[in-house]
Design a protein around this motif. Structure first.
Motif, PDB file in Angstrom:
ATOM      1  N   ALA A  78       0.833  -1.204   0.000  1.00  0.00           N
ATOM      2  CA  ALA A  78       0.000   0.000   0.000  1.00  0.00           C
ATOM      3  C   ALA A  78       0.865   1.251   0.000  1.00  0.00           C
ATOM      4  N   LYS A  79       1.910   1.254   0.799  1.00  0.00           N
ATOM      5  CA  LYS A  79       2.814   2.407   0.854  1.00  0.00           C
ATOM      6  C   LYS A  79       3.517   2.612  -0.483  1.00  0.00           C
ATOM      7  N   ASP A  80       3.953   1.527  -1.101  1.00  0.00           N
ATOM      8  CA  ASP A  80       4.623   1.634  -2.402  1.00  0.00           C
ATOM      9  C   ASP A  80       3.678   2.199  -3.459  1.00  0.00           C
ATOM     10  N   ALA A  81       2.424   1.746  -3.427  1.00  0.00           N
ATOM     11  CA  ALA A  81       1.440   2.233  -4.401  1.00  0.00           C
ATOM     12  C   ALA A  81       1.247   3.738  -4.267  1.00  0.00           C
ATOM     13  N   VAL A  82       1.184   4.211  -3.037  1.00  0.00           N
ATOM     14  CA  VAL A  82       1.013   5.644  -2.794  1.00  0.00           C
ATOM     15  C   VAL A  82       2.284   6.407  -3.165  1.00  0.00           C
ATOM     16  N   SER A  83       3.432   5.859  -2.807  1.00  0.00           N
ATOM     17  CA  SER A  83       4.703   6.533  -3.106  1.00  0.00           C
ATOM     18  C   SER A  83       4.898   6.736  -4.600  1.00  0.00           C
ATOM     19  N   ASN A  84       4.445   5.776  -5.393  1.00  0.00           N
ATOM     20  CA  ASN A  84       4.647   5.824  -6.849  1.00  0.00           C
ATOM     21  C   ASN A  84       3.628   6.685  -7.572  1.00  0.00           C
ATOM     22  N   ALA A  85       2.640   7.196  -6.863  1.00  0.00           N
ATOM     23  CA  ALA A  85       1.546   7.948  -7.503  1.00  0.00           C
ATOM     24  C   ALA A  85       1.739   9.448  -7.356  1.00  0.00           C
ATOM     25  N   ASP A  86       1.355  10.158  -8.404  1.00  0.00           N
ATOM     26  CA  ASP A  86       1.285  11.619  -8.343  1.00  0.00           C
ATOM     27  C   ASP A  86      -0.118  12.066  -7.925  1.00  0.00           C
ATOM     28  N   VAL A  87      -1.104  11.342  -8.430  1.00  0.00           N
ATOM     29  CA  VAL A  87      -2.506  11.626  -8.121  1.00  0.00           C
ATOM     30  C   VAL A  87      -3.148  10.345  -7.607  1.00  0.00           C
ATOM     31  N   ILE A  88      -3.874  10.437  -6.507  1.00  0.00           N
ATOM     32  CA  ILE A  88      -4.536   9.273  -5.935  1.00  0.00           C
ATOM     33  C   ILE A  88      -6.038   9.530  -5.903  1.00  0.00           C
ATOM     34  N   VAL A  89      -6.779   8.642  -6.544  1.00  0.00           N
ATOM     35  CA  VAL A  89      -8.233   8.765  -6.648  1.00  0.00           C
ATOM     36  C   VAL A  89      -8.867   7.704  -5.751  1.00  0.00           C
ATOM     37  N   PHE A  90      -9.770   8.131  -4.898  1.00  0.00           N
ATOM     38  CA  PHE A  90     -10.470   7.209  -4.008  1.00  0.00           C
ATOM     39  C   PHE A  90     -11.934   7.134  -4.430  1.00  0.00           C
ATOM     40  N   ALA A  91     -12.385   5.944  -4.801  1.00  0.00           N
ATOM     41  CA  ALA A  91     -13.791   5.721  -5.156  1.00  0.00           C
ATOM     42  C   ALA A  91     -14.406   4.872  -4.046  1.00  0.00           C
ATOM     43  N   LEU A 103     -11.245  -0.188   3.194  1.00  0.00           N
ATOM     44  CA  LEU A 103     -10.619   1.094   2.887  1.00  0.00           C
ATOM     45  C   LEU A 103      -9.941   1.654   4.130  1.00  0.00           C
ATOM     46  N   HIS A 104     -10.591   1.471   5.279  1.00  0.00           N
ATOM     47  CA  HIS A 104      -9.977   1.958   6.518  1.00  0.00           C
ATOM     48  C   HIS A 104      -8.651   1.240   6.766  1.00  0.00           C
ATOM     49  N   THR A 105      -8.588  -0.042   6.409  1.00  0.00           N
ATOM     50  CA  THR A 105      -7.349  -0.786   6.570  1.00  0.00           C
ATOM     51  C   THR A 105      -6.263  -0.219   5.661  1.00  0.00           C
ATOM     52  N   PHE A 106      -6.626   0.126   4.434  1.00  0.00           N
ATOM     53  CA  PHE A 106      -5.667   0.770   3.525  1.00  0.00           C
ATOM     54  C   PHE A 106      -5.141   2.059   4.158  1.00  0.00           C
ATOM     55  N   MET A 107      -6.051   2.861   4.702  1.00  0.00           N
ATOM     56  CA  MET A 107      -5.636   4.105   5.346  1.00  0.00           C
ATOM     57  C   MET A 107      -4.751   3.823   6.559  1.00  0.00           C
ATOM     58  N   ASP A 108      -5.095   2.777   7.308  1.00  0.00           N
ATOM     59  CA  ASP A 108      -4.254   2.387   8.449  1.00  0.00           C
ATOM     60  C   ASP A 108      -2.839   2.044   7.997  1.00  0.00           C
ATOM     61  N   TYR A 109      -2.734   1.376   6.870  1.00  0.00           N
ATOM     62  CA  TYR A 109      -1.416   0.974   6.368  1.00  0.00           C
ATOM     63  C   TYR A 109      -0.527   2.181   6.055  1.00  0.00           C
ATOM     64  N   ILE A 110      -1.115   3.224   5.494  1.00  0.00           N
ATOM     65  CA  ILE A 110      -0.300   4.379   5.085  1.00  0.00           C
ATOM     66  C   ILE A 110      -0.269   5.487   6.131  1.00  0.00           C
ATOM     67  N   PHE A 111      -1.096   5.373   7.162  1.00  0.00           N
ATOM     68  CA  PHE A 111      -1.174   6.388   8.222  1.00  0.00           C
ATOM     69  C   PHE A 111      -0.014   6.158   9.191  1.00  0.00           C
ATOM     70  N   LEU A 126       3.652  17.592  11.090  1.00  0.00           N
ATOM     71  CA  LEU A 126       4.063  18.110   9.789  1.00  0.00           C
ATOM     72  C   LEU A 126       3.702  17.106   8.700  1.00  0.00           C
ATOM     73  N   PRO A 127       2.833  17.476   7.749  1.00  0.00           N
ATOM     74  CA  PRO A 127       2.474  16.577   6.642  1.00  0.00           C
ATOM     75  C   PRO A 127       3.672  16.282   5.758  1.00  0.00           C
ATOM     76  N   LEU A 128       3.731  15.067   5.215  1.00  0.00           N
ATOM     77  CA  LEU A 128       4.846  14.661   4.355  1.00  0.00           C
ATOM     78  C   LEU A 128       4.416  14.345   2.924  1.00  0.00           C
ATOM     79  N   MET A 129       3.138  14.564   2.605  1.00  0.00           N
ATOM     80  CA  MET A 129       2.660  14.217   1.269  1.00  0.00           C
ATOM     81  C   MET A 129       2.139  15.437   0.517  1.00  0.00           C
ATOM     82  N   THR A 130       2.768  16.558   0.732  1.00  0.00           N
ATOM     83  CA  THR A 130       2.320  17.799   0.097  1.00  0.00           C
ATOM     84  C   THR A 130       2.583  17.816  -1.400  1.00  0.00           C
ATOM     85  N   ASP A 131       3.359  16.850  -1.888  1.00  0.00           N
ATOM     86  CA  ASP A 131       3.642  16.777  -3.330  1.00  0.00           C
ATOM     87  C   ASP A 131       2.601  15.954  -4.078  1.00  0.00           C
TER      88      ASP A 131
END
Length: 210
Positions: A78-91, A103-111, A126-131
């Motif tokens: 999950a972290k790798d998927a987010v790291s490799n993305a410029d735009v993340i779309v949640f449906a 979905l909450h588990t996905f958020m738990d993984y990256i939180f 301090l947020p680290l995903m401002t890019d």
């Protein structure tokens, strides 16, 4: 531009509106570099003591159990998927006033402190995903945009606060389809208008990518 779509509804598109939103978005972005992370298809054990025990075993050089290894693998994926993305779309839908457990588990993984955010020497978060940018595609059968109902929505509000607040992502678009169950006589037009908005969001991304 690398686009990650987190699909968080396993109902067929004929029944689940957020599933239809996902399909609409995917069809409109088929020429872009889009990857899907389907939380209902992935192996995603829930967060709990097994994960903390896994961290402890790693630090002590002990062997991991099967569950511990599954958790670490899933979290890293999950972290790798987010790291490799410029735009993340949640449906995702609103289920029982909140987001689906998967979905909450996905958020738990990256939180994770040090990945999504960190603390300063004075304790400031301090947020680290401002890019990164985020798009939220949400469906709820009731009308939760009304002031008296807004406080009950733990789905969209949670995603906004976690992604835009704690993580620092820029939420560049939101499409909310709501009220189709509460107003069945207007359901067809409500859904059609919402899906048109999803297509417009996708078109904007396509234009930006060119």
């Amino acid at each position: 531009m690398n686009i990650l779509v987190v699909k968080a509804n396993n109902r067929p598109a004929t029944e689940g509106i957020s599933s239809k939103m996902y399909e609409t978005f995917m069809e409109a972005t088929k020429d872009l570099n889009v990857t899907t992370y389907d939380v209902f298809e992935e192996d995603m054990p829930y967060l709990g003591q097994d994960l903390f025990d896994a961290f402890g075993n790693l630090q002590q050089g002990k062997e991991l159990t099967d569950v511990q290894q599954r958790l670490l693998n899933a979290k890293q994926k999950a972290k790798d998927a987010v790291s490799n993305a410029d735009v993340i779309v949640f449906a995702f839908p609103l289920w029982n006033l909140t987001i689906p457990a998967k979905l909450h588990t996905f958020m738990d993984y990256i939180f994770e402190a040090g990945f999504a955010f960190k603390y300063s020497d004075t304790g400031e978060l301090l947020p680290l995903m401002t890019d990164k940018k985020a798009i939220l595609l949400n469906a709820r059968g009731g009308v939760y945009s009304a002031p008296e109902m807004a406080q009950l929505d733990m789905s969209l509000n949670y995603m906004r606060n976690a992604l835009g607040g704690t993580f620092g992502m820029e939420i560049i678009d939101e499409v909310i389809i709501e009220g189709h169950n509460a107003m069945p006589d207007k359901a067809e037009s409500i859904v059609a208008e919402g899906l048109a908005s999803v297509s417009k969001v996708a078109e904007n991304l396509t234009s930006h990518a060119k």
